[in-house]
Design a protein around this motif. Structure first.
Motif: not given
Length: 395
Positions: A157-158, A161-164, A206-210
């Motif tokens: 999760e962290k 979050r850092i990447i996005l 957790l990967f839905k925004d990639f």
């Protein structure tokens, strides 16, 4: 952007006592052939290798040389192609990352730690990120008053979050792509967390925004969402007889709208794995399984009694036999032969040596006993004992 997704190479791995380096060299050569063929029409922009490059933290010299030879060939033939190598749980981060800064100049991107999680590699309309295998302590706490992330769910999760957040700030016009090595469980709408071995899994949400998530760690090729955005490529070779299905590389393209299209390319191998089951005579005396002579074979024998050294006897027909298993386990408590043998031991003084050998041969070979050969052996054995006694040699 066009990419080839693979993972879990486990270079240097043995299957039982059989080294697999030659088989691994074949799939590495196939990757080069796939890139070479694509050069005629639509070249690949990237190769994603999502973790477990080596099978052991301290990789063998042969395994290191195999990877080195592959990277040299790839860079010489396809210098514009980006190669992403991600550290998995089998890899040593420190050893895998040796020379990474230098190799970066040759478009070889090695990610073995979390120091550069937010660093993106821009390829066409995408920004590519990598998340190595995460353990407790891999990421710092948010502030001095919060607990550090420890579970896989908290760690990823962290990390995501850092990447996005960095992507939104620095590369908002590009489609984010991520490589990760983890146990991801369930579907996008599944909030259940599973546990595999000693590690809890993480949700694919957790990967839905990639735009695309190239996963490694699970050896079976599988899609985890309905939009072709989250995939395990699986390992290019089967590394156990429970995982002997067809293996694939995943060839993907990301169009101008960020939509992903995935095609599966079968992995070629000289020695597919197969598990066969049946009586010993089917394998030894017939051509029933002749089509598997070049496979890596596990034979599960259904006979209640098995001859001595069965694997050795089958080697001429199945040169790549790796495992021989007695499928029917006969316990000593319910085996009537056990009590018969115990009775024989008590009255062995009243049984001739030839009779004892005959009983022994019957017990060893069971239904595979050749009666004629057995009688010859007993006759020769009895003759030998008689000559010893005549010569006066102590028994």
């Amino acid at each position: 952007m066009k990419f080839l997704h693979t993972a879990d190479w486990h270079l240097g791995k043995n299957l039982y006592d059989v080294p697999l380096l030659d088989d691994q060299r074949i799939f590495l050569d196939q990757i080069i052939s796939i890139f070479r063929e694509a050069e005629k029409s639509e070249p690949y922009d990237a190769l994603f290798v999502s973790g477990d490059i080596f099978d052991k933290a301290i990789a063998s010299t042969d395994a290191i040389n195999l990877l080195d030879d592959f990277l040299i060939k790839m860079n010489m033939e396809f210098p514009k192609a980006h190669i992403f190598l991600l550290a998995g749980n089998h890899d040593s981060a420190a050893r895998l990352s040796f020379g990474s800064s230098f190799l970066e100049k040759s478009n070889i991107h090695i990610c073995a730690g979390t120091e550069r999680l937010s660093d993106a590699t821009r390829i066409g309309n995408t920004a590519v990120y990598q998340i190595p295998f995460l353990m407790p302590g891999s990421l710092p706490r948010d502030d001095e008053f919060s607990a550090p992330p420890r579970t896989q769910a908290e760690l990823f999760e962290k990390a995501t979050r850092i990447i996005l957040e960095s992507h939104e700030q620095n590369h908002a016009g590009l489609f984010p792509v991520v490589l990760a090595h983890a146990t991801v469980f369930g579907s996008e709408n599944d909030e259940v967390t599973a546990q595999v071995g000693a590690l809890d899994s993480i949700s694919p949400t957790l990967f839905k925004d990639f735009c695309y998530t190239a996963l490694g760690h699970i050896h079976k090729c599988q899609r985890l969402d309905k939009d072709d955005k989250i995939y395990y490529s699986g390992s290019p070779l089967a590394y156990s007889f429970d995982d002997s299905g067809e293996k694939q590389f995943l060839s993907g393209t990301i169009d101008g709208s960020g939509k992903v299209k995935i095609e599966k390319i079968p992995v070629k191998t000289n020695h597919p794995l197969v598990r066969l089951s049946g009586p010993f005579s089917d394998f030894k005396d017939t051509d029933k399984y002749s089509q598997y002579e070049n496979h890596y074979v596990e034979i599960r024998c259904t006979d209640r009694t098995i001859c001595e050294n069965p694997k050795l006897l089958l080697k001429s027909k199945f040169p790549n036999i790796i495992s021989f298993v007695r499928e029917v386990a006969v316990s000593m408590s319910d085996n009537k032969d056990f009590y018969r043998r115990r009775s024989l031991m008590k009255k062995r003084s009243s049984i001739s040596e030839g009779e004892m050998l005959s009983i022994f041969l019957s017990d060893m070979h069971g239904e595979n006993l050749n009666d004629g050969e057995s009688k010859k052996e007993v006759s020769l054995f009895s003759k030998m004992l008689s000559e010893i006694k005549t010569a006066g040699v102590d028994e």
